[in-house]
Enzyme design. Sequence first.
Site, PDB file in Angstrom:
ATOM      1  CG  HIS A  37      -1.843  -1.070   1.416  1.00  0.00           C
ATOM      2  ND1 HIS A  37      -1.724  -2.031   2.391  1.00  0.00           N
ATOM      3  CD2 HIS A  37      -2.970  -1.383   0.728  1.00  0.00           C
ATOM      4  CE1 HIS A  37      -2.738  -2.875   2.314  1.00  0.00           C
ATOM      5  NE2 HIS A  37      -3.499  -2.524   1.306  1.00  0.00           N
ATOM      6  CG  MET A 184       4.521  -7.358   1.267  1.00  0.00           C
ATOM      7  SD  MET A 184       5.050  -5.772   1.900  1.00  0.00           S
ATOM      8  CE  MET A 184       6.711  -6.214   2.367  1.00  0.00           C
ATOM      9  CB  SER A 185      -1.672 -10.144   0.901  1.00  0.00           C
ATOM     10  OG  SER A 185      -3.039 -10.297   1.211  1.00  0.00           O
TER      11      SER A 185
HETATM   12  P1  AMP Z   1      -6.400  -3.786  -0.437  1.00  0.00           P
HETATM   13  O1  AMP Z   1      -6.276  -2.995   0.824  1.00  0.00           O
HETATM   14  O2  AMP Z   1      -5.932  -5.190  -0.323  1.00  0.00           O
HETATM   15  O3  AMP Z   1      -7.771  -3.644  -1.050  1.00  0.00           O
HETATM   16  O4  AMP Z   1      -5.410  -3.124  -1.482  1.00  0.00           O
HETATM   17  C1  AMP Z   1      -5.443  -1.749  -1.784  1.00  0.00           C
HETATM   18  C2  AMP Z   1      -4.515  -1.483  -2.941  1.00  0.00           C
HETATM   19  O5  AMP Z   1      -3.186  -1.873  -2.605  1.00  0.00           O
HETATM   20  C3  AMP Z   1      -4.902  -2.275  -4.207  1.00  0.00           C
HETATM   21  O6  AMP Z   1      -4.707  -1.441  -5.334  1.00  0.00           O
HETATM   22  C4  AMP Z   1      -3.905  -3.408  -4.186  1.00  0.00           C
HETATM   23  O7  AMP Z   1      -3.616  -3.925  -5.468  1.00  0.00           O
HETATM   24  C5  AMP Z   1      -2.681  -2.720  -3.610  1.00  0.00           C
HETATM   25  N1  AMP Z   1      -1.764  -3.721  -3.050  1.00  0.00           N
HETATM   26  C6  AMP Z   1      -2.067  -4.696  -2.162  1.00  0.00           C
HETATM   27  N2  AMP Z   1      -0.993  -5.481  -1.950  1.00  0.00           N
HETATM   28  C7  AMP Z   1       0.003  -5.000  -2.729  1.00  0.00           C
HETATM   29  C8  AMP Z   1       1.360  -5.383  -2.963  1.00  0.00           C
HETATM   30  N3  AMP Z   1       1.900  -6.432  -2.346  1.00  0.00           N
HETATM   31  N4  AMP Z   1       2.089  -4.663  -3.833  1.00  0.00           N
HETATM   32  C9  AMP Z   1       1.538  -3.593  -4.475  1.00  0.00           C
HETATM   33  N5  AMP Z   1       0.275  -3.179  -4.299  1.00  0.00           N
HETATM   34  C10 AMP Z   1      -0.485  -3.866  -3.439  1.00  0.00           C
END
Ligand code: AMP
Length: 282
Positions: A37, A184-185
């Site tokens: 993020h 990353m997640s």
């Molecule tokens: P989320 O909070 O999971 O809905 O993600 C919010 C944003 O962050 C989305 O555009 C995701 O694609 C991006 N994002 C999540 N994980 C990653 C990562 N490991 N690398 C780059 N962007 C990410």
Amino acid sequence: MRIIKNIDEMRAYSQKKKNHGKTIGFIPTMGCLHDGHLSLVQAAKKQADIVVVSIFVNPIQFGPGEDFKRYPKNLSNDKRLLNNFDIDVLFLPDTKKMFPQGFKTYLEVEEFSRKMCGRSRPNHFRGVTTIVAKLFCLVCPDFAFFGQKDFQQQLIIKTMVRDMDFPVEVVALPTVREFDGLAMSSRNRYLKPKERELATVLYKALCLAKEEIENGEKDLRKILIRMRSLIGTVPSIRLDYVVIADPETLEEVKAIKGKLLVALSGSIGKARLIDNLIVQAK
Ligand code: AMP
């Protein structure tokens, strides 16, 4: 960093900034922020005058039995991380205000929403496009930043922006990984230490395909079989899909040529994980 919870206040803030000729960069998130993020925040800081980050766990993108209720939250740490980047606004809309009783309107990008993750999550992407469209209307960004980790999502958003003429430029940025390659997640927090270790096999399978394709392997079936059997060495992974597809149409390819999207999804323990690589065939 100003915290805005009220949707009218958000709209008024953005309109005021735009009247003063400022550009707005926007990063929609579901919180529990990590370096993936933050890479988007960093890019927004470089590109726009004003940076707005939203945190909203969007109920309509979760299916029955999915992890909406237990989605990880850590608002105090998120605020601390964002403060380090000196962003302008953290937007925290209220679920009841975003989806008041009687809410009936959905936006869907057809076809793309049915493939890959859409097969096992049939209403997921229409939930994503609906919330992102709504956030775009409130935040009025000039630039919106998305991660390629969610490759299908960024393609769907780009398509929605094109089809609906939203005055927004969608910027997609590379996947940020842990030291051992795991993407990353926020959902990685669900993983127990052993599961966390084993989860790296997903990235290893993508790297295997990349290596084979770049070395000139043309047998699509063989590559998919090798990926599946590598993942099969970790029986605790419940594989959802592995595809080699056209990155512009998400259509599974019949031959190894040109630019390819190698993508997969699998669950381990309580976490459903997704990952992908873009590979150029010889
Ligand atoms: P989320 O909070 O999971 O809905 O993600 C919010 C944003 O962050 C989305 O555009 C995701 O694609 C991006 N994002 C999540 N994980 C990653 C990562 N490991 N690398 C780059 N962007 C990410």
